[in-house]
Design an enzyme around this catalytic site. Structure first.
Site, short mmCIF file in Angstrom:
data_model
loop_
_atom_site.label_atom_id
_atom_site.label_comp_id
_atom_site.label_asym_id
_atom_site.label_seq_id
_atom_site.Cartn_x
_atom_site.Cartn_y
_atom_site.Cartn_z
N ALA A 1 4.79 -8.30 5.08
CA ALA A 1 3.57 -7.81 4.94
C ALA A 1 3.06 -6.45 5.61
O ALA A 1 3.99 -6.70 7.04
CB ALA A 1 2.01 -8.94 4.42
N CYS B 1 -10.67 -3.25 6.40
CA CYS B 1 -10.07 -2.31 6.41
C CYS B 1 -10.83 -1.19 4.97
O CYS B 1 -10.17 -0.67 4.86
CB CYS B 1 -8.79 -3.21 5.08
SG CYS B 1 -9.15 -4.21 3.76
N GLY C 1 1.73 -0.51 10.80
CA GLY C 1 1.04 -0.54 12.39
C GLY C 1 2.41 -1.07 13.25
O GLY C 1 3.08 -1.39 12.67
N VAL C 2 1.51 -0.87 14.72
CA VAL C 2 2.64 -1.60 15.34
C VAL C 2 2.55 -3.57 15.33
O VAL C 2 4.14 -3.17 15.58
CB VAL C 2 1.72 -1.86 16.80
CG1 VAL C 2 0.81 -2.55 17.07
CG2 VAL C 2 2.58 -2.26 17.85
N CYS D 1 -9.83 -13.64 2.13
CA CYS D 1 -8.60 -12.71 1.45
C CYS D 1 -7.02 -12.99 1.56
O CYS D 1 -6.29 -12.89 0.93
CB CYS D 1 -8.74 -11.41 1.78
SG CYS D 1 -7.53 -10.56 1.69
#
Length: 202
Positions: free
Chosen positions: A15, A196, A19-20, A99
């Site tokens: 997933a 988000c 991002g890092v 979520c």
């Protein structure tokens, strides 16, 4: 108990957000020899087009395929409706608690398994250990400042049995160092620290 590992070669769906954490996760798994495929969840992000473009660029750099999974309607019904109705009732909602078991490790995991992948990996700072009786235990990540296990406490045994958290043994500082060592510093985007679907929204 033994830590759930990746001793044998697997097909792993990661997933990815761009991002890092998810970028390092994908790179580490690929370096281990696993068949890695990135998956991006299209939800209710206000900057969806920019995020899709970013994660595709990261996937191209890592030389892995990327699939965008449209879960916007499920996300609205499951998370957004819960979020808004809770506020109207004077409650304080935690959208990640809903979520994770129902969308990210629910619908997305189901899509990965249906596509033939063995496991799903994310960049969460948490750990999973398997006991001798084949019971899976969710444990805190080793970085006390980044532990995310409390966001994941509703995951089921079936879900935990199919999940990898490669960063659970790392600290955030180590992950930035790994990004540099793996050659992906500056490729990934900025770290997300907010809900988000509320980014830059009052």
């Amino acid at each position: 108990m033994q830590q759930q590992g990746t001793n044998s070669i697997k097909s792993v769906g990661v997933a990815m957000s761009g991002g890092v954490d998810s970028s390092v996760t994908a790179k580490l798994l690929k370096k281990m020899g696993h068949d890695v495929h990135g998956f991006f969840m299209a939800l209710a992000q206000p900057d969806l087009d920019q995020q899709v473009d970013r994660v595709k660029k990261v996937a191209t750099f890592l030389d892995i395929p990327i699939t965008v999974v449209d879960l916007a309607e499920e996300f609205k019904q499951t998370v957004l409706d819960y979020f808004t109705s809770s506020y109207f009732k004077g409650k304080t909602p935690n959208p990640c608690i809903v979520c994770n078991p129902r969308i990210k490790f629910g619908r997305l995991l189901e899509a990965l398994l249906a596509a033939g992948f063995d496991l799903m990996a994310t960049g969460h700072y948490a750990r999973i250990e398997e006991s001798s009786d084949k019971t899976f235990h969710l444990l805190k990540g080793l970085d006390p400042k980044k532990d995310q296990s409390y966001f994941l406490h509703r995951l089921t045994q079936q879900q935990l049995s199919r999940i990898l958290f490669p960063l659970g043994e790392q600290t955030k500082e180590n992950v930035y160092e790994l990004a540099a060592e793996l050659g992906i510093s500056g490729v990934h985007g900025a770290e997300s620290q907010d809900v988000c679907f509320l980014q830059d929204i009052d």
